[in-house]
Design a protein around this motif. Structure first.
Motif, mmCIF file in Angstrom:
data_model
loop_
_atom_site.group_PDB
_atom_site.id
_atom_site.type_symbol
_atom_site.label_atom_id
_atom_site.label_comp_id
_atom_site.label_asym_id
_atom_site.label_seq_id
_atom_site.Cartn_x
_atom_site.Cartn_y
_atom_site.Cartn_z
ATOM 1 N N UNK A 16 0.818 -1.219 0.000
ATOM 2 C CA UNK A 16 0.000 0.000 0.000
ATOM 3 C C UNK A 16 0.848 1.264 0.000
ATOM 4 N N UNK A 17 2.100 1.168 -0.442
ATOM 5 C CA UNK A 17 2.995 2.322 -0.415
ATOM 6 C C UNK A 17 2.604 3.440 -1.357
ATOM 7 N N UNK A 18 1.705 3.157 -2.309
ATOM 8 C CA UNK A 18 1.278 4.165 -3.276
ATOM 9 C C UNK A 18 0.084 4.971 -2.784
ATOM 10 N N UNK A 19 -0.516 4.565 -1.659
ATOM 11 C CA UNK A 19 -1.742 5.218 -1.189
ATOM 12 C C UNK A 19 -1.455 6.621 -0.642
ATOM 13 N N UNK A 20 -2.462 7.521 -0.686
ATOM 14 C CA UNK A 20 -2.271 8.910 -0.258
ATOM 15 C C UNK A 20 -1.720 9.058 1.167
ATOM 16 N N UNK A 21 -2.175 8.221 2.093
ATOM 17 C CA UNK A 21 -1.723 8.334 3.478
ATOM 18 C C UNK A 21 -0.213 8.107 3.577
ATOM 19 N N UNK A 22 0.289 7.118 2.841
ATOM 20 C CA UNK A 22 1.720 6.828 2.834
ATOM 21 C C UNK A 22 2.493 7.992 2.215
ATOM 22 N N UNK A 23 1.945 8.542 1.146
ATOM 23 C CA UNK A 23 2.631 9.636 0.457
ATOM 24 C C UNK A 23 2.644 10.899 1.313
ATOM 25 N N UNK A 24 1.559 11.160 2.019
ATOM 26 C CA UNK A 24 1.520 12.325 2.907
ATOM 27 C C UNK A 24 2.525 12.172 4.050
ATOM 28 N N UNK A 25 2.642 10.940 4.558
ATOM 29 C CA UNK A 25 3.631 10.678 5.610
ATOM 30 C C UNK A 25 5.037 10.928 5.086
ATOM 31 N N UNK A 26 5.302 10.461 3.867
ATOM 32 C CA UNK A 26 6.616 10.685 3.259
ATOM 33 C C UNK A 26 6.872 12.175 3.054
ATOM 34 N N UNK A 27 5.822 12.918 2.667
ATOM 35 C CA UNK A 27 5.963 14.358 2.464
ATOM 36 C C UNK A 27 6.299 15.059 3.785
ATOM 37 N N UNK A 28 5.631 14.634 4.860
ATOM 38 C CA UNK A 28 5.910 15.217 6.175
ATOM 39 C C UNK A 28 7.354 14.939 6.590
ATOM 40 N N UNK A 29 7.802 13.714 6.330
ATOM 41 C CA UNK A 29 9.189 13.370 6.656
ATOM 42 C C UNK A 29 10.161 14.164 5.802
#
Length: 280
Positions: free
Chosen positions: A101-114
């Motif tokens: 599920x690494x492509x899902x929005x929640x994962x991407x938002x977490x990556x953006x925050x990091x």
């Protein structure tokens, strides 16, 4: 920007994120992260044992680097490493993480925050390397809290930041206990003994880091509720508070040891972490 230009830009970005040099830079960033936590844990350990006075935070770690032979060169290598972390996290935000599920929005938002967090770290390390110094974690925390609470609604912003740190810490501990970090590693490339060792480092190290982040969040939230910026603490202050608990300095020694192990776990990540962008 036309759709064709956008597609070309995305394709070029994916090619760059998939290049071996980009992967090498990403892994260099993980090594950098490990070095910083090894030093922070070591400084905290010295405080717990009554042998050190340096700040157990990023500033103290950077000063330790500078004070040793070849420190200036090492400091610039850390700058490059944090740049790698920023680029890697940005690629995950754009293209997803190579995990379920690494492509899902929640994962991407977490990556953006990091990515935003590591950008701030990169800038602070760059400033330190160029001779502009920097504030310690406690001073930064108190300064942010004071300035924010001087603005309308700032008290609630500070409370939200504190709760965010607290939640991040708790999630980190839960993730460590559930061994979720193993999904991010190429465990098939490890033999059974190495896999067990990496799991132990990940569980203890990630839990220790999570506890410290949760502690920082508690102090920031307390400052907001008490409307007193002086009660906010950063990494160094939070670690020192552990020595004043009924467990005495041994709790600080235990957590500091955990941070050292987290640094060692980062080196394992540099070797086995999945850093490739998700293919569409």
């Amino acid at each position: 920007m036309t759709p064709s230009v956008t597609r070309k830009a995305q394709r070029a970005g994916r090619q760059a994120a998939g290049h071996d040099l980009f992967h090498l830079l990403s892994r260099a960033g993980l090594v950098t992260h490990g070095v910083i936590y090894l030093l922070i844990g070591w400084l905290a350990l010295q405080i717990g044992l009554g042998r050190g006075r340096a700040e157990a935070d990023k500033k103290g770690a950077l000063q330790t680097v500078v004070d040793n032979p070849g420190g200036t060169v090492m400091l610039w290598l850390l700058v490059v490493g944090f740049a790698g972390m920023v680029l890697w996290r940005c690629s995950e935000a754009l293209y997803g993480e190579p995990v379920p599920d690494g492509h899902k929005p929640a994962k991407r938002l977490t990556a953006l925050a990091r990515a935003a967090i590591y950008t701030a770290l990169f800038v602070s390390v760059l400033r330190y390397a160029t001779g502009h110094g920097g504030k310690g974690s406690d001073e930064q925390s108190k300064s942010f809290t004071s300035e924010a609470m001087a603005e309308p609604g700032g008290r609630w912003l500070v409370l939200a930041v504190g709760l965010g740190f607290l939640a991040h810490g708790i999630v980190g501990v839960v993730s460590a206990v559930r061994h979720e970090f193993l999904e991010e590693l190429r465990t098939s490339q490890m033999n059974p003994k190495v896999r067990t060792a990496v799991k132990v480092l990940g569980v203890i190290g990630t839990s220790a880091r999570g506890l410290v982040f949760a502690g920082v969040g508690v102090f920031i939230a307390h400052a907001a509720l008490a409307f007193d910026a002086g009660k906010a603490k950063g990494l160094d202050g939070t670690l020192r508070e552990l020595a004043d608990t009924p467990a005495g300095p041994w709790l600080l020694v235990a957590v500091a040891t955990g941070l050292v192990l987290y640094g060692a776990y980062n080196f394992c990540e540099a070797r086995w972490r999945k850093v490739e962008a998700v293919r569409s």
